[in-house]
Enzyme design. Sequence first.
Site, PDB file in Angstrom:
ATOM      1  N   ASP A 125      11.915   9.288   8.703  1.00 30.94           N
ATOM      2  CA  ASP A 125      12.693  10.159   7.814  1.00 30.94           C
ATOM      3  C   ASP A 125      11.706  11.004   7.010  1.00 30.94           C
ATOM      4  O   ASP A 125      10.517  10.660   6.910  1.00 30.94           O
ATOM      5  CB  ASP A 125      13.586   9.324   6.862  1.00 30.94           C
TER       6      ASP A 125
ATOM      7  N   SER B 247      29.652  15.718  14.772  1.00 30.40           N
ATOM      8  CA  SER B 247      30.664  15.602  13.711  1.00 30.40           C
ATOM      9  C   SER B 247      31.985  16.206  14.173  1.00 30.40           C
ATOM     10  O   SER B 247      31.988  17.143  14.991  1.00 30.40           O
ATOM     11  CB  SER B 247      30.163  16.362  12.486  1.00 30.40           C
TER      12      SER B 247
ATOM     13  N   TYR C  57      27.819  24.176   9.499  1.00 33.25           N
ATOM     14  CA  TYR C  57      27.392  22.810   9.859  1.00 33.25           C
ATOM     15  C   TYR C  57      28.003  22.413  11.214  1.00 33.25           C
ATOM     16  O   TYR C  57      27.330  21.870  12.089  1.00 33.25           O
ATOM     17  CB  TYR C  57      27.835  21.877   8.730  1.00 33.25           C
TER      18      TYR C  57
ATOM     19  N   ASN D   7      34.593  11.490   8.805  1.00 31.47           N
ATOM     20  CA  ASN D   7      34.077  11.172   7.466  1.00 31.47           C
ATOM     21  C   ASN D   7      33.729   9.701   7.339  1.00 31.47           C
ATOM     22  O   ASN D   7      34.586   8.848   7.559  1.00 31.47           O
ATOM     23  CB  ASN D   7      35.193  11.426   6.463  1.00 31.47           C
TER      24      ASN D   7
ATOM     25  N   GLU E 229      27.093  14.367  -2.191  1.00 28.46           N
ATOM     26  CA  GLU E 229      28.016  13.261  -1.912  1.00 28.46           C
ATOM     27  C   GLU E 229      29.305  13.762  -1.270  1.00 28.46           C
ATOM     28  O   GLU E 229      29.751  14.864  -1.532  1.00 28.46           O
ATOM     29  CB  GLU E 229      28.320  12.466  -3.191  1.00 28.46           C
TER      30      GLU E 229
ATOM     31  N   LYS F  91      33.541   9.483  -9.940  1.00 28.34           N
ATOM     32  CA  LYS F  91      34.323  10.055 -11.044  1.00 28.34           C
ATOM     33  C   LYS F  91      35.191   8.982 -11.716  1.00 28.34           C
ATOM     34  O   LYS F  91      35.304   8.951 -12.935  1.00 28.34           O
ATOM     35  CB  LYS F  91      35.213  11.191 -10.522  1.00 28.34           C
TER      36      LYS F  91
ATOM     37  N   CYS G 180      33.413  18.139  12.485  1.00 28.01           N
ATOM     38  CA  CYS G 180      33.359  19.514  11.973  1.00 28.01           C
ATOM     39  C   CYS G 180      33.222  20.525  13.115  1.00 28.01           C
ATOM     40  O   CYS G 180      33.286  21.736  12.877  1.00 28.01           O
ATOM     41  CB  CYS G 180      32.208  19.694  10.979  1.00 28.01           C
TER      42      CYS G 180
ATOM     43  N   ARG H 150      42.835  13.594   5.853  1.00 28.21           N
ATOM     44  CA  ARG H 150      41.560  13.126   6.405  1.00 28.21           C
ATOM     45  C   ARG H 150      41.699  11.686   6.887  1.00 28.21           C
ATOM     46  O   ARG H 150      42.616  10.968   6.467  1.00 28.21           O
ATOM     47  CB  ARG H 150      40.461  13.109   5.310  1.00 28.21           C
TER      48      ARG H 150
ATOM     49  N   LYS I  60      26.171  21.749  14.907  1.00 24.10           N
ATOM     50  CA  LYS I  60      26.391  20.486  15.645  1.00 24.10           C
ATOM     51  C   LYS I  60      26.812  20.796  17.087  1.00 24.10           C
ATOM     52  O   LYS I  60      26.350  20.149  18.030  1.00 24.10           O
ATOM     53  CB  LYS I  60      27.484  19.651  14.970  1.00 24.10           C
TER      54      LYS I  60
HETATM   55  P1  NAD Z   1      22.150  11.296   5.127  1.00 16.60           P
HETATM   56  O1  NAD Z   1      21.897  12.619   4.458  1.00 16.60           O
HETATM   57  O2  NAD Z   1      22.337  10.099   4.270  1.00 16.60           O
HETATM   58  O3  NAD Z   1      21.020  10.996   6.200  1.00 16.60           O
HETATM   59  C1  NAD Z   1      20.346  12.013   6.900  1.00 16.60           C
HETATM   60  C2  NAD Z   1      18.866  11.751   6.761  1.00 16.60           C
HETATM   61  O4  NAD Z   1      18.151  12.764   7.498  1.00 16.60           O
HETATM   62  C3  NAD Z   1      18.368  11.826   5.307  1.00 16.60           C
HETATM   63  O5  NAD Z   1      17.786  10.613   4.905  1.00 16.60           O
HETATM   64  C4  NAD Z   1      17.379  12.968   5.330  1.00 16.60           C
HETATM   65  O6  NAD Z   1      16.260  12.770   4.480  1.00 16.60           O
HETATM   66  C5  NAD Z   1      16.956  12.986   6.795  1.00 16.60           C
HETATM   67  N1  NAD Z   1      16.351  14.268   7.142  1.00 16.60           N
HETATM   68  C6  NAD Z   1      16.788  15.508   6.800  1.00 16.60           C
HETATM   69  N2  NAD Z   1      15.925  16.429   7.226  1.00 16.60           N
HETATM   70  C7  NAD Z   1      14.912  15.773   7.842  1.00 16.60           C
HETATM   71  C8  NAD Z   1      13.717  16.192   8.469  1.00 16.60           C
HETATM   72  N3  NAD Z   1      13.381  17.489   8.541  1.00 16.60           N
HETATM   73  N4  NAD Z   1      12.902  15.261   8.993  1.00 16.60           N
HETATM   74  C9  NAD Z   1      13.218  13.936   8.915  1.00 16.60           C
HETATM   75  N5  NAD Z   1      14.336  13.481   8.324  1.00 16.60           N
HETATM   76  C10 NAD Z   1      15.171  14.392   7.795  1.00 16.60           C
HETATM   77  O7  NAD Z   1      23.431  11.532   6.056  1.00 16.60           O
HETATM   78  P2  NAD Z   1      24.334  10.473   6.831  1.00 16.60           P
HETATM   79  O8  NAD Z   1      25.663  10.478   6.181  1.00 16.60           O
HETATM   80  O9  NAD Z   1      23.612   9.201   7.016  1.00 16.60           O
HETATM   81  O10 NAD Z   1      24.492  11.223   8.236  1.00 16.60           O
HETATM   82  C11 NAD Z   1      23.750  10.839   9.392  1.00 16.60           C
HETATM   83  C12 NAD Z   1      24.140  11.746  10.548  1.00 16.60           C
HETATM   84  O11 NAD Z   1      25.553  11.649  10.789  1.00 16.60           O
HETATM   85  C13 NAD Z   1      23.859  13.227  10.295  1.00 16.60           C
HETATM   86  O12 NAD Z   1      23.449  13.827  11.498  1.00 16.60           O
HETATM   87  C14 NAD Z   1      25.207  13.774   9.893  1.00 16.60           C
HETATM   88  O13 NAD Z   1      25.306  15.149  10.145  1.00 16.60           O
HETATM   89  C15 NAD Z   1      26.127  12.939  10.763  1.00 16.60           C
HETATM   90  N6  NAD Z   1      27.497  12.846  10.230  1.00 16.60           N
HETATM   91  C16 NAD Z   1      27.726  12.171   9.064  1.00 16.60           C
HETATM   92  C17 NAD Z   1      29.022  12.080   8.577  1.00 16.60           C
HETATM   93  C18 NAD Z   1      29.343  11.333   7.300  1.00 16.60           C
HETATM   94  O14 NAD Z   1      30.528  11.276   6.916  1.00 16.60           O
HETATM   95  N7  NAD Z   1      28.381  10.750   6.603  1.00 16.60           N
HETATM   96  C19 NAD Z   1      30.096  12.689   9.274  1.00 16.60           C
HETATM   97  C20 NAD Z   1      29.805  13.391  10.447  1.00 16.60           C
HETATM   98  C21 NAD Z   1      28.508  13.442  10.932  1.00 16.60           C
END
Ligand code: NAD
Length: 324
Positions: free
Chosen positions: A32, A119, A147, A176, A189, A198, A121, A218, A151
């Site tokens: 990360d 996603s 976004y 989500n 968030e 909140k 999305c 949702r 994806k």
């Molecule tokens: P998160 O933001 O908690 O985790 C993503 C991580 O990627 C972060 O820790 C961030 O530091 C790291 N990151 C960003 N840029 C980086 C880089 N250049 N090099 C290395 N690391 C990097 O998000 P999450 O909720 O854990 O989501 C994980 C995945 O799931 C993502 O791809 C997100 O798009 C996808 N997703 C999440 C949700 C959700 O509801 N949380 C829904 C749909 C898709």
Amino acid sequence: MRRALVCGAGGFIGGHLVKKLKKEGSWVRGVDIKEHEFAPTQADEFLLLDLREPENCKAALSLADGTFDEVYQLAADMGGMGFISVAECEIMHNNALLNVHMIHTAAKMGVLRYFFSSSVCVYRDMQPGEPELTEDDAFPAHPDNEYGWEKLYAERVAMAYGRHYDTNVRIARFQNCYGPYGTWTGGREKAPAAICRKVAEAEDGGVIEVWGDGTAIRAFTYVDDLVEGIYLLMHSDLEGPTNIGSSQYVTVDELVETVIEVAGKRIKVKYVPGPVGVQARNFSKARIHSIGWRAKVSLKEGIEYTYPWIETQVKAARDANSTV
Ligand code: NAD
């Protein structure tokens, strides 16, 4: 022993996935751009690397002997609607770079299985009551935000490498997701965490502000369920994008009421204008159900696991501020 690389291991879902892979007996390297904010990593090894740089993708994927059996690509510059609606250039630039470089390097280095976290999305906006969309209905494409467009592009890049290299590609479109150890403040968030925060910050009898009018629909997936789905999908024969998410659809108002009930407070809700995103969601889960996955945790149970963790964070932040 299987060797797995988790990209985005310092984030919410990546952190939970590391725990799951360890439990299943894999040797895990996490990578990360930052450390996990809320819990020490459980990975056997953790590298701090910016995966937008191709040489860092190579470093992440390099082992003294052989190749990773599995790569889980969850790294992304992302957040809830508040972030997605303003950080369009960062999202398009950063995520495209890291997704293109990771799949390219992984395929060239002979990784056997590659998972990409997409996603829902990628889908167009929907109206309440519309019949569910299947994975194929993402085309003709009309995502609601940049976004989602990125994806969709990254899915196609990963699938192209899957066709031309010996890397098996698996793609999940997450709904989500929420749970403990996720971003709960700071602007990135997502709705469940924001509402928990909140409510935790509000006095008993107080008022909270929520974006929109409460009618948006949702489905919220508890993180343990999602991680189980990722694991099953990765080890299945299912090719092509696959929706993973709960089938319990609720309005934002129902989400808010659930949090208030779990908190045991009397809170009034004031709806205010804000970036709500799409109006409704309704997706087919037939593909992921076909390999035996079902969401097990109801929204109420999931909030019962999540709210106390966020409440503890809120209290700790308040205590830290009062001692400054
Ligand atoms: P998160 O933001 O908690 O985790 C993503 C991580 O990627 C972060 O820790 C961030 O530091 C790291 N990151 C960003 N840029 C980086 C880089 N250049 N090099 C290395 N690391 C990097 O998000 P999450 O909720 O854990 O989501 C994980 C995945 O799931 C993502 O791809 C997100 O798009 C996808 N997703 C999440 C949700 C959700 O509801 N949380 C829904 C749909 C898709």
